[in-house]
Design a protein around this motif. Structure first.
Motif, short mmCIF file in Angstrom:
data_model
loop_
_atom_site.label_atom_id
_atom_site.label_comp_id
_atom_site.label_asym_id
_atom_site.label_seq_id
_atom_site.Cartn_x
_atom_site.Cartn_y
_atom_site.Cartn_z
N GLY A 172 0.76 -1.38 0.23
CA GLY A 172 0.03 0.17 -0.05
C GLY A 172 0.80 1.36 -0.39
O GLY A 172 0.11 2.61 -0.23
N THR A 173 1.88 1.69 0.16
CA THR A 173 3.11 2.68 0.09
C THR A 173 4.28 2.15 -1.17
O THR A 173 4.03 0.80 -1.84
CB THR A 173 4.33 2.57 1.27
N PRO A 174 4.65 2.97 -1.92
CA PRO A 174 4.79 3.26 -3.02
C PRO A 174 6.11 1.82 -2.33
O PRO A 174 6.82 1.87 -3.84
CB PRO A 174 5.78 4.30 -3.57
N ALA A 176 6.66 -1.13 -1.88
CA ALA A 176 6.66 -1.96 -2.00
C ALA A 176 6.77 -2.25 -3.44
O ALA A 176 6.61 -3.39 -3.36
CB ALA A 176 5.03 -1.72 -1.49
N ASN A 177 7.09 -1.35 -3.77
CA ASN A 177 7.23 -2.11 -5.55
C ASN A 177 8.15 -1.73 -6.36
O ASN A 177 8.92 -0.33 -6.03
CB ASN A 177 6.25 -0.90 -6.39
N HIS A 190 7.66 -7.96 -3.45
CA HIS A 190 6.51 -7.69 -3.39
C HIS A 190 7.08 -7.35 -1.62
O HIS A 190 7.81 -6.88 -0.17
CB HIS A 190 5.93 -8.16 -3.60
N ALA A 191 5.31 -6.87 -0.88
CA ALA A 191 6.01 -6.55 0.64
C ALA A 191 5.91 -7.17 1.38
O ALA A 191 6.57 -7.39 2.39
CB ALA A 191 4.87 -5.69 0.87
N ALA A 192 6.29 -9.20 1.10
CA ALA A 192 6.61 -9.93 2.17
C ALA A 192 7.81 -10.31 2.37
O ALA A 192 8.54 -10.00 1.48
CB ALA A 192 5.93 -10.79 1.35
N GLU B 220 1.09 -4.60 -5.60
CA GLU B 220 0.57 -4.30 -4.05
C GLU B 220 0.67 -2.28 -3.42
O GLU B 220 0.06 -1.96 -2.76
CB GLU B 220 1.64 -5.03 -3.48
N GLU B 221 1.83 -1.75 -4.64
CA GLU B 221 2.13 -0.71 -3.87
C GLU B 221 0.06 0.40 -3.89
O GLU B 221 0.79 1.15 -3.21
CB GLU B 221 2.29 0.78 -5.50
N TYR B 222 -0.66 -0.38 -4.47
CA TYR B 222 -1.85 0.23 -4.29
C TYR B 222 -2.62 0.05 -3.56
O TYR B 222 -4.22 0.35 -3.66
CB TYR B 222 -1.91 0.43 -5.82
N PHE B 223 -2.74 -0.56 -2.37
CA PHE B 223 -3.65 -1.72 -1.88
C PHE B 223 -3.85 -0.56 -0.12
O PHE B 223 -2.90 0.12 -0.15
CB PHE B 223 -2.60 -2.89 -1.26
N GLY B 224 -5.01 -0.93 -0.39
CA GLY B 224 -5.74 0.22 0.49
C GLY B 224 -6.52 1.58 0.37
O GLY B 224 -6.44 2.33 0.56
#
Lengths: 515, 515
Positions: A172-174, A176-177, A190-192, B220-224
């Motif tokens: 959900g933040t830039p 993460a990508n 990814h974020a995991a 994932e960047e756009y989640f939420g």
């Protein structure tokens, strides 16, 4: 000779000169080195058959990592290389050159946005650290805004590839990508912070109804097949390298394996021989994860040779923190506490050597003498200036102030020694309720052979001399109070200057004071 | 003038000449056009404010697609462009140049390997089609082995990007992975044929415990957040274009939107105005999906202009099959049967015009006259030779025999007409138990204005003249038996030559005979 012929020759010479000039420009551009960071997850300093200490240990005898041995024979072994005690802080420090205490990213980031992953504690509230992680754009809450080096490499024409675990920022933040970090290609990042599964039969976690945020993306080709995740990531990485090599474009490959992080699942290609040795079944699986990772390294080295780019490619082998030494049943260790990194003390999460000292090797035929060894201590934030220096990138602009120091002088001369340098580790967080030593609310500082452990709960200090006591078995603080005070002061001044996050007391909701 | 000065000048002229020559080589290399295929999913021929028929229809008045209108003003509108009746066959035909009847990929592929997606039927067994889809490597069961054009473009130096829906092959096979098709970058493409969700609040489907194989990867960047999937894919596509534009490398962008496939979810940016018109709520959501897709087209066009590459970029707008016209409650149509593509008959899945005729526009300032229109019929396998011709790729090698014909001569002259060409559609499969017309076990053939519909269940034939009866309302088979027999024969000969999959009778387990 007649003037006419002379002039004709001169004309031809001018042309020739121009051609040589043009070719040399093109060559200079193509001769920038390719750079590969081969980053292993949670790999301990002794999880290899390559000895990093001054003797061959029991652990060295268990593991089989022939390709690490080969890499060390062809390059330089760093026997005093460090990372942060957990993954996100290390990964961000590498990408930005900023120490975790300075970036405020001191713990691992979540697969949910705005979630502080600190465990609950009786004494402290969750710390005010940047729990949304690294952000390549300004103005995002609870992030550190910084310029990652892959972006700087991409800006000067590098083809930048990320493969495997990213884990620089919350979903959900830039951050993460990987595409926002300057990577041209992203495979499975990814974020995991870990894979739901390494097994193709389990689709790496992508099973309807069972998939979590840790299911590995981008691997559908291998679903239901026989390809262990480590191998699949390697195949995808090599596939991605074809384009820049063909186009004679320099590349940066961030080969960030999910291995050898939990879940500890056996890699069938290598498992049986470890089981046959009669070692614990979890440890046997772990050893197979290690050997699968080592095969990946070998496959990449073979590929570079076949493609004819071996000589012009830097390979930097690294782990993001020490080896796991939890005592939870089913995880590593069984009932044996903290023996996984011997002779080092403790493991991942700890500021003792077992949590932060990691295997590091650098191969670069154009610069590094084969089979060389350096004992100079370096730390993961040094990757940022070193990689930019290796790529010949100067006068770059960053929004952050870089803490790391280039290790390129060491690559040129392994005897380049700086005993005055101060390294800092800072973990003002709570990982969990495990009672591992040196984990949860600790800082540490190293200068020369001296290392201070600082307990943020109570200000208690320990001092070790790593030259004589690599296992941090003998606390010599009481005999060396002046050294203790010097190092405490150095730690305190630096943390204050960096405005590092500190544990927050529940009693008065105020941060604990600087050391 | 003195000889010395003359020779000096000549020397400088030689150098100048060389420089001009060198620059012209470099320029010729960089002047290869960029190519974008903007592929919409399940978009009908009338789902736009741009009229593709000879008059403005009721549907044209509902939708708002200003950027499609702009694209048509700047390029060429194809009023007789065709795809296959369902998505995978169209997508594979585009990538390989092979008609679905010839590739054996006549139906959509599964998110599971080795799974025939044909629905059960009283009369027929599942057909023996290539239900694992397209494979870029030989020897995989139930696939068509072929060379996709992105690989050929990559081989000659194109930077190839896939964004959005792939759906060329089953998960667990190489074709599920865009990296194996010759794409350098893949964003969000995998084995699934639709997104689990368009909504960032639902993480595009990536919610623990709820995620299916249709959860969209890489976002994932756009989640939420607030970014609708169509917009997020556009942002990622433009991000990926930065590198080749900066490096002056020609690019191919496969901008394959998940929109406007089900699930039909409202795009809040555009929804309210459609609701305000009092139209059915599902249709209002659908119109918002269409307008969101159109905004993406506009954003890409704006980006190309800002980056200064507009003139040298080909944009090909296309849909992969006709618009959905199911009568299931909650999906499109409500209780109104097959009115979604009027004046065309039926919709997605059908070999009537509503299932196969699609909007197509090509912009290429260097070749295509603005606001031009062609009525020559073309079909989606024509993309393969056309795109390679536009990129100047000659003497390429493919393992498959290509059926498509380049439409580049039409781009140069919209009056290039070939009424002798025969187009074939073949759907020897069962999509489902819906009673839509022309769906399940149908073939069709067009030559000139004539179109034959062939029912594979019973050999029943219908004949229409599309010039006078675009809606296929008046079956004129009985008055034109000679034409019916000519077209039946053409269809039968071609299917036999291609060894097309046919329905298998349950009674004797044998395929039905050639038409």
């Amino acid at each position: 000779m007649p003037e006419k012929i002379y002039n004709k020759m001169r004309s031809k010479l001018t042309l020739l000169f121009f051609l040589i000039f043009a070719v040399s420009i093109i060559k200079a551009q193509t001769q920038r080195p390719n750079i590969i960071v081969f980053l292993v997850d949670d790999m301990g300093w002794q999880d290899t058959s390559l000895p990093f200490w001054d003797r061959i240990t029991t652990l060295n005898k268990i593991y089989h990592t022939p390709n690490m041995e080969l890499l060390a024979r062809q390059g330089m072994k760093f026997t005093n290389a460090y990372a942060a005690p957990v993954c996100t802080p290390s990964r961000v420090a590498m990408l930005t050159g900023v120490n975790p205490a300075h970036s405020g990213i001191t713990n691992w980031t979540s697969t949910d946005k705005d979630k502080n992953t600190d465990a609950t504690d009786d004494q402290f509230l969750p710390s005010k650290w940047n729990f949304n992680g690294l952000s390549p754009v300004a103005g995002r809450a609870n992030t550190m805004y910084a310029t990652p080096f892959p972006k700087l490499l991409k800006d000067v024409g590098y083809f930048t590839i990320h493969v495997g675990k990213a884990h620089w920022a919350a979903a959900g933040t830039p951050g993460a990508n990987p595409y926002n970090m300057g990577f041209t290609v992203n495979i499975a990042g990814h974020a995991a912070g870990n894979p739901q599964s390494y097994l193709p039969k389990e689709n790496y976690g992508n099973i309807v109804g069972k998939a979590t945020a840790r299911a590995v993306p981008d691997m559908e080709e291998y679903f239901g097949g026989e390809t262990f995740l480590t191998e699949a990531l390697t195949l995808e990485a090599l596939k991605a390298l074809d384009a820049p090599i063909k186009n004679k474009q320099p590349f940066y490959l961030n080969m960030a394996h999910y291995a050898v992080h939990v879940p500890i699942q056996g890699d069938k290609r290598f498992l049986q021989k470890y089981l046959d040795q009669g070692i614990d079944s979890v440890e046997a699986k772990y050893a197979s994860l290690i050997e699968g990772m080592d095969k990946s390294l070998g496959d990449i080295m073979d590929y570079l040779k076949i493609k004819g780019v071996e000589k012009n490619t830097v390979i930097i082998f690294m782990s993001d923190n020490g080896g796991l030494s939890l005592t939870n049943p089913g995880e590593r260790g069984g009932n044996q506490n903290n023996v996984q990194n011997l002779p080092l003390k403790a493991g991942k999460g700890s500021v003792y050597e077992g949590g932060i000292r990691v295997p590091m090797i650098v191969k670069y035929p154009a610069m590094v003498k084969p089979a060389s060894v350096t004992s100079q201590y370096v730390i993961i934030e040094d990757f940022f200036p070193s990689i930019l220096a290796l790529a010949g990138v100067k006068n770059f602009k960053t929004v952050q102030q870089v803490d790391g120091k280039s290790f390129v002088p060491i690559l040129k001369n392994p005897l380049t020694i700086n005993e005055e340098r101060i390294l800092i580790w800072h973990y003002p967080n709570k990982w969990g309720n495990m009672q591992e030593i040196g984990t949860n609310y600790f800082s540490a500082v190293r200068k020369g052979d001296w290392k201070l452990i600082y307990n943020l709960r109570n200000g208690k200090r320990e001092l070790y001399n790593l030259r004589t006591d690599i296992g941090e078995t003998k606390d010599i603080a009481s005999e060396n109070l002046q050294k203790v005070n010097q190092l405490t002061n150095a730690l305190g001044v630096q943390l204050k200057q960096w405005n590092a996050p500190m544990p927050i007391r529940k009693s008065d909701r105020k941060p604990v004071g600087w050391p």
